[in-house]
Design a protein around this motif. Sequence first.
Motif, PDB file in Angstrom:
ATOM      1  N   ASP A   1      18.450  -3.439 -31.672  1.00 50.30           N
ATOM      2  CA  ASP A   1      17.793  -3.663 -32.225  1.00 50.30           C
ATOM      3  C   ASP A   1      15.689  -4.222 -31.333  1.00 50.30           C
ATOM      4  O   ASP A   1      15.418  -3.864 -31.970  1.00 50.30           O
ATOM      5  N   ASP A   2      16.057  -4.900 -30.534  1.00 48.28           N
ATOM      6  CA  ASP A   2      14.789  -4.931 -29.531  1.00 48.28           C
ATOM      7  C   ASP A   2      14.612  -3.591 -28.879  1.00 48.28           C
ATOM      8  O   ASP A   2      13.845  -3.279 -28.941  1.00 48.28           O
ATOM      9  N   ALA A   3      15.748  -2.933 -28.617  1.00 42.87           N
ATOM     10  CA  ALA A   3      15.110  -0.993 -28.214  1.00 42.87           C
ATOM     11  C   ALA A   3      14.090  -0.675 -28.814  1.00 42.87           C
ATOM     12  O   ALA A   3      13.377  -0.386 -28.194  1.00 42.87           O
ATOM     13  N   VAL A   4      14.820  -0.741 -30.463  1.00 42.08           N
ATOM     14  CA  VAL A   4      13.753  -0.039 -31.372  1.00 42.08           C
ATOM     15  C   VAL A   4      13.003  -0.531 -31.495  1.00 42.08           C
ATOM     16  O   VAL A   4      11.373   0.209 -31.270  1.00 42.08           O
ATOM     17  N   ARG A   5      12.609  -1.775 -31.863  1.00 47.26           N
ATOM     18  CA  ARG A   5      11.280  -2.417 -31.725  1.00 47.26           C
ATOM     19  C   ARG A   5      10.192  -2.425 -30.784  1.00 47.26           C
ATOM     20  O   ARG A   5       9.030  -2.269 -31.372  1.00 47.26           O
ATOM     21  N   ILE A   6      11.054  -1.896 -29.263  1.00 45.62           N
ATOM     22  CA  ILE A   6      10.211  -1.662 -28.500  1.00 45.62           C
ATOM     23  C   ILE A   6       9.720  -0.062 -28.340  1.00 45.62           C
ATOM     24  O   ILE A   6       9.040   0.350 -27.947  1.00 45.62           O
ATOM     25  N   ALA A   7      10.808   0.433 -28.574  1.00 48.22           N
ATOM     26  CA  ALA A   7       9.640   1.796 -28.621  1.00 48.22           C
ATOM     27  C   ALA A   7       9.582   2.050 -29.520  1.00 48.22           C
ATOM     28  O   ALA A   7       8.038   2.712 -29.580  1.00 48.22           O
ATOM     29  N   ASN A   8       8.904   1.762 -30.216  1.00 46.52           N
ATOM     30  CA  ASN A   8       7.600   1.891 -31.934  1.00 46.52           C
ATOM     31  C   ASN A   8       6.488   0.586 -32.159  1.00 46.52           C
ATOM     32  O   ASN A   8       5.373   0.686 -32.246  1.00 46.52           O
ATOM     33  N   ASP A   9       6.559  -0.302 -30.857  1.00 44.36           N
ATOM     34  CA  ASP A   9       5.865  -0.972 -30.390  1.00 44.36           C
ATOM     35  C   ASP A   9       4.795  -0.613 -29.514  1.00 44.36           C
ATOM     36  O   ASP A   9       4.760  -0.618 -28.434  1.00 44.36           O
ATOM     37  N   THR A  10       3.653   0.585 -30.133  1.00 45.58           N
ATOM     38  CA  THR A  10       3.253   1.141 -29.099  1.00 45.58           C
ATOM     39  C   THR A  10       2.131   1.394 -30.465  1.00 45.58           C
ATOM     40  O   THR A  10       2.198   2.296 -31.287  1.00 45.58           O
ATOM     41  N   ASP A  11       1.505   2.294 -29.833  1.00 47.72           N
ATOM     42  CA  ASP A  11       0.025   2.926 -30.964  1.00 47.72           C
ATOM     43  C   ASP A  11      -0.008   4.477 -30.640  1.00 47.72           C
ATOM     44  O   ASP A  11      -0.428   4.985 -31.613  1.00 47.72           O
ATOM     45  N   TYR A  12       1.347   4.760 -30.031  1.00 45.40           N
ATOM     46  CA  TYR A  12       1.023   6.007 -30.814  1.00 45.40           C
ATOM     47  C   TYR A  12       2.373   6.675 -30.650  1.00 45.40           C
ATOM     48  O   TYR A  12       3.226   5.544 -31.202  1.00 45.40           O
ATOM     49  N   GLY A  13       3.341   8.083 -30.956  1.00 47.84           N
ATOM     50  CA  GLY A  13       4.292   8.014 -31.485  1.00 47.84           C
ATOM     51  C   GLY A  13       4.423   9.584 -30.773  1.00 47.84           C
ATOM     52  O   GLY A  13       4.589  10.578 -32.690  1.00 47.84           O
ATOM     53  N   LEU A  14       4.948  10.168 -30.950  1.00 43.60           N
ATOM     54  CA  LEU A  14       4.671  11.543 -30.438  1.00 43.60           C
ATOM     55  C   LEU A  14       5.713  12.228 -30.036  1.00 43.60           C
ATOM     56  O   LEU A  14       6.679  12.501 -30.547  1.00 43.60           O
TER      57      LEU A  14
ATOM     58  N   PRO B   1       2.032  11.389 -12.748  1.00 42.45           N
ATOM     59  CA  PRO B   1       3.658  10.524 -12.485  1.00 42.45           C
ATOM     60  C   PRO B   1       3.669   9.577 -12.056  1.00 42.45           C
ATOM     61  O   PRO B   1       4.456   8.712 -11.134  1.00 42.45           O
ATOM     62  N   VAL B   2       3.868   8.789 -13.513  1.00 38.60           N
ATOM     63  CA  VAL B   2       3.916   7.060 -13.100  1.00 38.60           C
ATOM     64  C   VAL B   2       4.479   6.990 -14.461  1.00 38.60           C
ATOM     65  O   VAL B   2       4.200   7.256 -15.897  1.00 38.60           O
ATOM     66  N   LEU B   3       5.652   6.077 -14.430  1.00 42.48           N
ATOM     67  CA  LEU B   3       6.634   5.229 -15.578  1.00 42.48           C
ATOM     68  C   LEU B   3       6.703   3.880 -14.950  1.00 42.48           C
ATOM     69  O   LEU B   3       6.478   3.409 -14.570  1.00 42.48           O
ATOM     70  N   VAL B   4       7.207   3.443 -16.301  1.00 44.73           N
ATOM     71  CA  VAL B   4       7.412   1.920 -16.252  1.00 44.73           C
ATOM     72  C   VAL B   4       8.818   1.700 -16.907  1.00 44.73           C
ATOM     73  O   VAL B   4       9.381   2.630 -18.519  1.00 44.73           O
ATOM     74  N   ILE B   5       9.289   0.850 -16.352  1.00 46.17           N
ATOM     75  CA  ILE B   5      11.391   0.102 -16.847  1.00 46.17           C
ATOM     76  C   ILE B   5      10.643  -0.540 -17.833  1.00 46.17           C
ATOM     77  O   ILE B   5      10.864  -1.300 -17.153  1.00 46.17           O
ATOM     78  N   ILE B   6      11.404  -0.866 -18.551  1.00 48.70           N
ATOM     79  CA  ILE B   6      11.145  -1.643 -20.126  1.00 48.70           C
ATOM     80  C   ILE B   6      12.851  -2.255 -20.365  1.00 48.70           C
ATOM     81  O   ILE B   6      13.581  -1.577 -20.978  1.00 48.70           O
ATOM     82  N   PRO B   7      13.529  -3.490 -20.094  1.00 46.66           N
ATOM     83  CA  PRO B   7      14.469  -3.719 -20.440  1.00 46.66           C
ATOM     84  C   PRO B   7      14.483  -4.351 -22.236  1.00 46.66           C
ATOM     85  O   PRO B   7      13.437  -4.585 -22.221  1.00 46.66           O
ATOM     86  N   PHE B   8      15.652  -3.973 -22.530  1.00 43.05           N
ATOM     87  CA  PHE B   8      15.973  -4.997 -23.583  1.00 43.05           C
ATOM     88  C   PHE B   8      17.140  -5.309 -23.662  1.00 43.05           C
ATOM     89  O   PHE B   8      17.776  -5.434 -22.970  1.00 43.05           O
ATOM     90  N   ASP B   9      17.558  -6.207 -25.152  1.00 42.60           N
ATOM     91  CA  ASP B   9      17.823  -7.217 -24.851  1.00 42.60           C
ATOM     92  C   ASP B   9      19.529  -6.707 -25.914  1.00 42.60           C
ATOM     93  O   ASP B   9      20.555  -6.773 -25.580  1.00 42.60           O
ATOM     94  N   ASP B  10      19.208  -5.874 -27.030  1.00 38.84           N
ATOM     95  CA  ASP B  10      19.988  -5.123 -27.207  1.00 38.84           C
ATOM     96  C   ASP B  10      19.856  -3.936 -28.131  1.00 38.84           C
ATOM     97  O   ASP B  10      18.130  -3.813 -28.313  1.00 38.84           O
TER      98      ASP B  10
END
Length: 471
Positions: A393-406, A382-391
């Motif tokens: 495109d930045d949100a999509v970049r961060i979402a895809n910047d991971t080794d996973y894709g489930l 039960p652990v999560l992290v909040i991450i801010p984005f600028d716009d």
Amino acid sequence: MKRETQIYVGGQWQESTADSVIEVVNPATEEVIAEVARGTTADVDAAVSAATVAFDDWSHSTVDDRVAVLRAWADQIEANADEVTDTIVAEIGQPVTWAQRASTDMTVRDLRNFADALPEILWAEQVGTASVRRLPAGVVGAITAWNGPIRSVCLKAGAAIAAGCTVVLKSSEVAPLTPFLLPGYTEKSGLPAGVLNIVTGTGPEVGEAMVTHPGVDMVSLTGSVRAGSRVMELAARSIKKVALELGGKSANVILPGADLDHAITVGIQDAFRNSGQACGALTRVLVPRNRLAEAEALAALTAKSFIVGDPTDRATHLGPLANRDQYDRVRSHIERAIGKGVTLVAGGLDRPEGLDRGFYVRPTVFSGTNDDRIAREEVFGPVLVIIPFDDEDDAVRIANDTDYGLAGGVWAADPDHARAVAGRIRTGRVRINGAPIDMRAPHGGLKLSGIGREMGRHGIEDYLEYQSLHG
């Protein structure tokens, strides 16, 4: 204390050849509640032989025959729901209300979805002058996860059996008791002897023996990336087909204009389901930078609202983690993040109030960046992290910047806009504005999250091969 030293082979319970046992621990009390056989290669040989013998008849069964078995199997689980739910609660600590709804009831629905989907499959078609048929893959070695001791089993065994395959099951050594209930249900459902076989044991012993066995045609695993990589390595030696449902570090993207309060509440409920022990949990919460402080405050209130405690109490939201290793691993993630200076918004290392035993962890929220290790690695708690984005495109970049894709989530004031953004995210499943998941649709991932799909028609088709007849 139960002592279950038998394996289920060819429609009968028989003594394992094992000379040692594995202890099953209730994670809420830390007490040993059962012992099961630490299975052997000889046990796997016996189970594969039984599955091989049964395959010839079952692979030629009709769609109507298999539909009838699946429906009767679902009916049996439904009729014995309390037995199933109570066993799940005892061996992995799922809160009883969640175990009933998300494990027992959902498994019944999965089996009925398979039954509904079977007639929809294109079993034969004409392609030019050739007749193309769908055939069962063969004997399937199914290796299932402890976080879904009934559902994980039936998503694999149910789909494989629906396809006309026979199954050798290695259930998790952490949660072997719930799968032991299944033979009583499948026998009453009319499933022929040898179609489902169960061997208990560890991955390095029983699991690897299954993967390398020459009589096993396909391997399906739900587990860690490390376990999936090992299965692929071993299966490659004999060119076996594999299906892998692995981990995730899924992003919940909350776009400007979305209902932040609702999105945070629903998103954290998703992230903390089954005490965070869910591969598709939305454990990265992406919010507009100018609403970060607001998101942190809302997340703190939501995390503190969860009732952590006795999983047999119907008021409990979060039970213990499933075992000691998992408890230590999750705490090490929290401790490291705190030590690295990641902002702690709620929770932490202190035990939940009033709980002096059991593998309990406080619902924990961090606020940081996507470069923090807590945002990169699957915690499975039960652990999560909040991450801010600028716009956007930045949100999509961060979402895809991971080794996973489930999995993933997107929230927006305009649902069509949310769908457009979701289409840019490289992941197997995306919830739009918190919409419920339709269990008839496929579940599975990209990248390190795995290969293949589960649930519904697509889950059955993973266990089928093509045959072309010319002339």
